[in-house]
Scaffold this active site. Sequence first.
Site, PDB file in Angstrom:
ATOM      1  N   GLY A  49      47.931  41.939  35.693  1.00  0.00           N
ATOM      2  CA  GLY A  49      47.795  41.547  37.075  1.00  0.00           C
ATOM      3  C   GLY A  49      47.921  39.975  37.435  1.00  0.00           C
ATOM      4  N   GLU A 103      44.388  34.011  34.723  1.00  0.00           N
ATOM      5  CA  GLU A 103      43.952  35.363  35.052  1.00  0.00           C
ATOM      6  C   GLU A 103      44.145  35.588  36.311  1.00  0.00           C
ATOM      7  OE1 GLU A 103      43.095  38.122  34.377  1.00  0.00           O
ATOM      8  OE2 GLU A 103      41.456  38.341  32.843  1.00  0.00           O
ATOM      9  N   ASP A 107      35.783  38.618  37.612  1.00  0.00           N
ATOM     10  CA  ASP A 107      34.775  39.435  38.410  1.00  0.00           C
ATOM     11  C   ASP A 107      33.666  39.278  37.765  1.00  0.00           C
ATOM     12  OD1 ASP A 107      33.885  41.594  40.104  1.00  0.00           O
ATOM     13  OD2 ASP A 107      34.912  43.166  39.063  1.00  0.00           O
ATOM     14  N   GLY A 109      33.259  38.388  34.667  1.00  0.00           N
ATOM     15  CA  GLY A 109      33.280  37.417  33.648  1.00  0.00           C
ATOM     16  C   GLY A 109      33.359  37.725  32.241  1.00  0.00           C
ATOM     17  N   THR A 111      35.537  39.876  30.755  1.00  0.00           N
ATOM     18  CA  THR A 111      36.886  39.889  30.278  1.00  0.00           C
ATOM     19  C   THR A 111      37.329  38.581  29.637  1.00  0.00           C
ATOM     20  OG1 THR A 111      37.580  41.907  31.564  1.00  0.00           O
ATOM     21  CG2 THR A 111      39.164  40.598  30.412  1.00  0.00           C
ATOM     22  N   ASP A 163      46.397  45.482  41.140  1.00  0.00           N
ATOM     23  CA  ASP A 163      47.008  46.845  41.491  1.00  0.00           C
ATOM     24  C   ASP A 163      45.375  47.642  41.549  1.00  0.00           C
ATOM     25  OD1 ASP A 163      45.951  46.995  38.475  1.00  0.00           O
ATOM     26  OD2 ASP A 163      46.249  48.943  38.622  1.00  0.00           O
ATOM     27  N   ARG A 169      50.917  46.350  43.408  1.00  0.00           N
ATOM     28  CA  ARG A 169      51.229  45.051  42.822  1.00  0.00           C
ATOM     29  C   ARG A 169      52.377  44.475  43.595  1.00  0.00           C
ATOM     30  NH1 ARG A 169      48.713  45.209  37.896  1.00  0.00           N
ATOM     31  NH2 ARG A 169      48.579  46.870  36.736  1.00  0.00           N
TER      32      ARG A 169
END
Length: 199
Positions: A49, A103, A107, A109, A111, A163, A169
């Site tokens: 991403g 990043e 969202d 948090g 990850t 994506d 993307r």
Amino acid sequence: MNSFSTGESTPIKVLIPQNRLQERVSELGNEISQAFAEKDLAIVAILKGSFIFAADLLRAIKIPCSIDFMGISSYAGQPRSGVVQITKDLDQSIAGKNVLLVEDIIDTGLTATYLIHTLRQHRPASIDICALLDKSARRIIDVPIPYRGFEIPDVFVVGYGMDFQQQYRNLPDIVVLRSNGAPKTDVIQADQASNKSES
Ligand code: IMP
Ligand code: MG
């Protein structure tokens, strides 16, 4: 015109146009260049991403730095665990370096928290996060984001590298899929059920 169709009859609406993205990325590059001027800056960008954001950010950073990539996939059936599979690990050592974790979006948090925990095991001198987007309304774990592009509402966005089911993307703007927010739940569940989904 701020709304168009991708040809799959999915309505999408521009949230952040490309000129605004370029301005903000340039500002972030200046901030990072000043903050890390005397440091040994090692950028770690999270695939897939962040790849377009990272490429633009790198060119906006005016001090010496290295870049490396980590690829991650979330495990099926554990979408809210924050445990991710590392599909591509670092190529270079980050020991003793000042790491900037790049990043696309923070969202829940989960990850980012997992990645910081993993990167700390490589003994860097420091780790800071640079995230293009912050969806703070959905946060489960508090994550400090010293370099943040934009705060966005709780909507599902794609474009500029991000994506939905590996599509969109290539859109130059950041757009909202469906005007009323996230894609249909049954679509997301079908995606998660198909083994694993890449970030
Ligand atoms: P978190 O663990 O919930 O913070 O999720 C972070 C990851 O979920 C991001 O790096 C993205 O890969 C993905 N993600 C979260 N929200 C969106 C979105 O609106 N569009 C695309 N990907 C998203
Ligand atoms: Mg991501």
